[in-house]
Design a protein around this motif. Structure first.
Motif, PDB file in Angstrom:
ATOM      1  N   VAL A   3      42.049  47.009  48.995  1.00 27.79           N
ATOM      2  CA  VAL A   3      41.612  46.517  47.686  1.00 27.79           C
ATOM      3  C   VAL A   3      41.143  47.935  46.965  1.00 27.79           C
ATOM      4  CG1 VAL A   3      39.669  45.383  46.157  1.00 27.79           C
ATOM      5  CG2 VAL A   3      40.609  44.509  48.473  1.00 27.79           C
ATOM      6  N   SER A   5      40.216  49.270  43.099  1.00 26.00           N
ATOM      7  CA  SER A   5      39.717  48.965  41.816  1.00 26.00           C
ATOM      8  C   SER A   5      39.761  49.953  40.826  1.00 26.00           C
ATOM      9  CB  SER A   5      38.036  48.664  41.903  1.00 26.00           C
ATOM     10  OG  SER A   5      37.933  47.509  42.705  1.00 26.00           O
ATOM     11  N   LYS A  33      45.724  44.888  46.506  1.00 27.26           N
ATOM     12  CA  LYS A  33      44.994  44.181  45.309  1.00 27.26           C
ATOM     13  C   LYS A  33      44.436  45.099  44.508  1.00 27.26           C
ATOM     14  CE  LYS A  33      41.959  40.643  44.458  1.00 27.26           C
ATOM     15  NZ  LYS A  33      40.557  39.860  44.663  1.00 27.26           N
ATOM     16  N   ASN A  35      42.404  45.815  41.079  1.00 24.24           N
ATOM     17  CA  ASN A  35      41.347  45.220  39.936  1.00 24.24           C
ATOM     18  C   ASN A  35      41.390  46.373  39.078  1.00 24.24           C
ATOM     19  OD1 ASN A  35      40.487  42.948  41.502  1.00 24.24           O
ATOM     20  ND2 ASN A  35      39.387  44.258  42.970  1.00 24.24           N
ATOM     21  N   ILE A  37      39.521  47.421  35.680  1.00 13.68           N
ATOM     22  CA  ILE A  37      38.044  47.049  34.647  1.00 13.68           C
ATOM     23  C   ILE A  37      38.236  48.005  33.704  1.00 13.68           C
ATOM     24  CG2 ILE A  37      35.832  46.684  34.887  1.00 13.68           C
ATOM     25  CD1 ILE A  37      36.518  46.787  38.214  1.00 13.68           C
TER      26      ILE A  37
END
Length: 87
Positions: A3, A5, A33, A35, A37
């Motif tokens: 993951v 980000s 994955k 993300n 932001i």
């Protein structure tokens, strides 16, 4: 699955931020994955203080919840493409 980000601090008047939003749509690759932001610094002062952001643009990259990279300026686009976007 890893993951990742990407926390992107920007100023609305800086036209380069639009390219990063487009780039986020391309981030589908190799078991990551991603993300993405965004934080407009004028309205996200608390977030800027929390993460020690003093320049725009600043990009913080976290992998599995740990900060692994901090980038300032347009160079961030190239590094994000190289590491996380499927070719």
């Amino acid at each position: 699955m890893r993951v990742v980000s990407i926390l992107y601090f920007y100023a609305e008047w800086d036209s380069r931020y639009k390219e990063r939003f487009q780039m986020a749509k391309m981030c589908h690759n190799k078991g990551v994955k991603l993300n993405f932001i965004d934080c407009e610094t004028e309205y996200g002062v608390g977030m800027s203080i929390k993460y020690g952001v003093r320049l725009c643009p600043t990009v913080l990259i976290f992998e599995d919840g740990k900060e692994v990279m901090r980038l300032n300026g347009a160079v961030a686009n190239d590094i994000i493409r190289e590491k996380y976007i499927k070719k």
